[in-house]
Design a protein around this motif. Structure first.
Motif, PDB file in Angstrom:
ATOM      1  N   LEU A  88       0.689  -1.244   0.048  1.00 15.70           N
ATOM      2  CA  LEU A  88      -0.026  -0.075  -0.023  1.00 15.70           C
ATOM      3  C   LEU A  88       0.991   1.228  -0.089  1.00 15.70           C
ATOM      4  N   SER A  89       2.060   1.147   0.767  1.00 16.89           N
ATOM      5  CA  SER A  89       3.034   2.443   0.696  1.00 16.89           C
ATOM      6  C   SER A  89       3.507   2.655  -0.827  1.00 16.89           C
TER       7      SER A  89
ATOM      8  N   TRP B 186      -2.283  -8.538  -8.454  1.00 19.80           N
ATOM      9  CA  TRP B 186      -1.879  -8.860  -7.147  1.00 19.80           C
ATOM     10  C   TRP B 186      -2.047 -10.409  -7.067  1.00 19.80           C
ATOM     11  N   LEU B 187      -0.941 -10.969  -6.999  1.00 19.98           N
ATOM     12  CA  LEU B 187      -1.272 -12.492  -6.774  1.00 19.98           C
ATOM     13  C   LEU B 187      -1.003 -12.729  -5.045  1.00 19.98           C
ATOM     14  N   VAL B 188      -2.067 -12.915  -4.399  1.00 19.47           N
ATOM     15  CA  VAL B 188      -1.997 -13.108  -2.919  1.00 19.47           C
ATOM     16  C   VAL B 188      -2.157 -14.504  -2.593  1.00 19.47           C
ATOM     17  N   ALA B 189      -1.362 -14.842  -1.532  1.00 20.50           N
ATOM     18  CA  ALA B 189      -1.125 -16.073  -1.034  1.00 20.50           C
ATOM     19  C   ALA B 189      -1.931 -16.393  -0.015  1.00 20.50           C
TER      20      ALA B 189
ATOM     21  N   ASP C  16      -6.318 -12.403   3.937  1.00 21.87           N
ATOM     22  CA  ASP C  16      -6.083 -11.285   4.518  1.00 21.87           C
ATOM     23  C   ASP C  16      -5.591 -10.216   3.383  1.00 21.87           C
ATOM     24  N   SER C  17      -4.413 -10.719   2.408  1.00 19.93           N
ATOM     25  CA  SER C  17      -3.817  -9.879   1.308  1.00 19.93           C
ATOM     26  C   SER C  17      -5.021  -9.752   0.436  1.00 19.93           C
ATOM     27  N   TYR C  18      -5.746 -10.842   0.365  1.00 17.51           N
ATOM     28  CA  TYR C  18      -6.996 -10.481  -0.750  1.00 17.51           C
ATOM     29  C   TYR C  18      -7.917  -9.558  -0.358  1.00 17.51           C
ATOM     30  N   ASN C  19      -8.308  -9.523   0.833  1.00 15.11           N
ATOM     31  CA  ASN C  19      -9.254  -8.622   1.345  1.00 15.11           C
ATOM     32  C   ASN C  19      -8.465  -7.170   1.363  1.00 15.11           C
ATOM     33  N   ALA C  20      -7.417  -7.042   1.766  1.00 18.14           N
ATOM     34  CA  ALA C  20      -7.032  -5.784   1.644  1.00 18.14           C
ATOM     35  C   ALA C  20      -6.728  -5.219   0.188  1.00 18.14           C
ATOM     36  N   LEU C  21      -6.496  -5.717  -0.858  1.00 18.85           N
ATOM     37  CA  LEU C  21      -6.185  -5.274  -2.096  1.00 18.85           C
ATOM     38  C   LEU C  21      -7.207  -5.641  -3.275  1.00 18.85           C
TER      39      LEU C  21
END
Length: 659
Positions: A371-372, A389-392, A395-400
């Protein structure tokens, strides 16, 4: 597009060049008598199997009475019937086509008995006409040896067998198709006639798919292909080199994976064998590199037909619609990692962005850094397009997932990384291996990949430089780190065939090293280092240490190290004066721990979040009034791409050209 060196694809044990024989005799005079006897006996016993030829030393140049001519198209007529009448009928149909004001070269490859008649009877006023002798070296000869363009040429060619005639509108279709699909990395070439579409399922007989509505189709087999125009020099030269390497494999049989392999099968009925037709060999090539051929569909217009067959669609206009894609089999590569549904989403995004995507892997621990970085590039208006964004993790998925203009793709294929992803841990190497597999699958779809990490600070946009390097023919673009390896934090992979082949080797060997360390090791100590995607890529493209003799060398360009700096740059900046000669990008590495990374960025004013809110003013202040390291000039890029050997890299240290 990058081109490959020209070579004689039939320089094998079945052809004896006179220079080679002369060399043998000169080097070993004592064996002169034996060599001469062997040649005479062989030619006497097998007169039709061997030829003594002088190898061509240079590509053919086209000239005419008007001076040097650069043709828009080269037509290569293959006199496979060895009869004069069908040859003349084909040439008459070619001469009647509408070429506008374009210059068209016509090359006739005919039996020696027809050369004089062809030279005298064929009328051609569209450009240069050349008549060549078609050697009796098997049907593959005509397809592989009659067109040997130079490595830097931009010539377009079409092969036409003399069993065909073409319609007057064929050139309009061919030219439009090349203009529309020239940059499609998943298309091998264009045919002028419709094709039989066969589909294979394990345990079942071959089925013919009847499609009477589609005007154009993509199909990954060359069934009954009698007219063919390679989509690019790169594809054609790669096919010729691939075939040359396969000719040395005594166990190579060019069937398509998943197809029946027994002789006499229906597959052989349509495609013949490697000894009698080019179709089967090229079909195997298309399947290995996941390429398709563009055909006119049966619901549209066919632009060539066999002699004597009625063709009602001739002379009618045709518009290119979106092609319908068919596959010979539902077989997928064993190494395929990403699901078909996920690849379909990625492909759709790529098609909206000129055939490439921007790709980065994000885990829960690095969401705030992502995010920064996003605040950084948005504030400077340099965000790369088509970000995936390839999220693993969830939590990462919900944030992005709600970031405007991007796609968060939660891949179920990613392993659970319970032990964290700190450098040197099993979780870290697992994530790096799986990232390599994702990139490999995307490249296999003909999609180029701009891979980056968000653990970076961008001071200016790298894409204008990357685009200019790609235009000069680079396949892979990256930066060398302080270990003189290609860093994995900023890479552009053009989905050329050479890049795909290298990517497959990287995944295969990375997987082998991973399995050896974690599945078969007996020691309880955790290995800190593992040969990985960065080291394997460096060995192949810089040091030329490929572990596979069949991997073709891609054209690699190393972005100067003063443009892409690693985290050691922060140790060289005293009193915070980084605005004089700013690099393009600084990687926030060479420091352990997420909290320590964030603290360092805050210390230098490069952390752009305040309570999870983007501080655009701070991001803009980071470059306000700054001077920048300049990009390398075009001439330097061209010189570099002509070849920097691994020996030069090893001997030069950090003093590489313009480093």
């Amino acid at each position: 597009m990058a081109a490959f060196p020209t070579f004689d694809s039939f320089q094998s044990s079945r052809r004896w060049p006179t220079r080679l024989i002369g060399t043998l005799i000169v080097q070993r005079s004592s064996t002169t008598f034996a060599v001469v006897c062997a040649v005479l006996v062989t030619l006497f016993l097998f007169p039709g199997s061997y030829e003594i030829t002088e190898l061509e030393t240079a590509p053919m140049r086209i000239t005419s009475s008007l001076g040097t001519v650069t043709p828009v198209l080269r037509i290569i007529v293959l006199g496979e019937s060895r009869l004069l009448t069908p040859l003349l009928e084909l040439c008459d149909s070619l001469a009647a086509a509408d070429y506008g004001s374009d210059t068209i070269a016509l090359d006739l490859w005919v039996d020696h008995s027809l050369r004089g008649d062809a030279q005298r009877l064929v009328a051609w006023n569209k450009g240069p006409l050349h008549v060549h002798q078609l050697e009796r070296a098997g049907p593959l000869h005509g397809w592989l040896r009659t067109w040997s363009p130079g490595p830097d040429g931009e010539e377009v060619a079409i092969f036409v067998a003399d069993t065909e005639v073409v319609d007057p509108a064929y050139y309009t279709f061919l030219k439009d198709a090349h203009m529309r699909y020239n940059h499609s990395m998943d298309i091998a070439g264009i045919a002028l006639h419709s094709t039989k579409i066969l589909k294979f399922k394990p345990g079942e007989e071959l089925q013919e798919v009847v499609d009477t509505t589609s005007s154009v189709v993509l199909y990954n087999a060359a069934i009954e292909t009698r007219t063919f125009s390679p989509i690019s020099l790169e594809v054609w030269n790669q096919f010729r080199m691939w075939f040359e390497s396969k000719m040395t494999d005594l166990y190579f049989w060019p069937f398509i994976r998943g197809s029946p392999t027994r002789k006499g099968s229906e597959w052989d009925y349509f495609l013949g064998s490697k000894d009698v037709a080019w179709n089967l060999v090229f079909s195997r090539f298309c399947h290995e590199f996941e390429l398709s051929i563009l055909y006119p569909g049966r619901g549209g217009l066919s632009h060539s037909t066999n002699h004597g067959k009625a063709q009602e669609s001739f002379n009618k206009p045709q518009t290119l619609e979106a092609p319908v894609r068919y596959s010979f089999s539902e077989f997928t590569r064993k190494s395929q990692f990403v699901s078909e549904d996920s690849l379909a989403i990625i492909t759709k995004i790529a098609h909206q962005n000129n055939g490439w995507v921007s790709l980065t892997v994000v885990t829960h621990a690095f969401v705030s850094q992502a995010l920064s970085w996003l605040c950084n590039v948005d504030a400077l208006e340099i965000r790369p397009p088509a970000i995936i964004w390839l999220v693993a993790d969830a939590d990462s998925y919900n944030a992005l997932k709600d970031v405007r203009g991007t796609l968060a793709l939660h891949l179920d294929e990613f392993s659970e990384l319970d032990g964290g992803v700190s450098y040197g841990t099993k979780g870290y190497w697992t994530l790096m291996l799986e990232r390599s597999k994702v990139v490999d699958d995307i490249l296999g779809c003909g999609i180029s990949v701009f891979a980056f990490e968000t653990d970076q600070v961008w001071f200016r946009d790298p894409l204008p430089l990357i685009r200019s390097i790609v235009r000069e023919g680079a396949d892979i673009i990256g930066a060398l780190d302080s270990k003189r390896e290609i860093g994995g934090n900023l890479l552009f992979f053009r989905s050329s065939l050479a890049t795909r082949e290298v990517s497959r080797e990287i995944v295969a060997h990375f997987q082998r090293y991973y399995d050896e360390r974690y599945k078969t090791r007996t020691s309880h100590s955790e290995p800190k280092y593992l040969p990985n995607d960065q080291s394997l890529l460096s060995n192949i493209v810089i040091y030329h240490r490929s572990q596979s003799q069949h991997v073709q060398q891609p054209r690699f360009f190393a972005i100067p190290r003063n443009l892409i700096r690693d985290g050691l740059w922060y140790t060289t900046v005293h009193g915070y004066q980084p605005k004089l000669g700013l690099p393009m990008i600084v990687n926030n590495n060479f420091i352990v721990g997420v909290s320590n990374k964030i603290q360092r960025l805050k210390q230098f004013g490069h952390w752009f979040l305040d309570n999870e809110t983007c501080n655009t003013s701070r991001a803009r202040d980071a470059v306000k009034g700054a001077t920048f390291v300049p990009d390398p000039p075009k001439a330097t890029i061209q010189e570099y791409l002509r070849g920097l050997s691994g020996e030069e890299v090893r001997n030069s240290g950090v003093k590489l050209p313009y480093y």
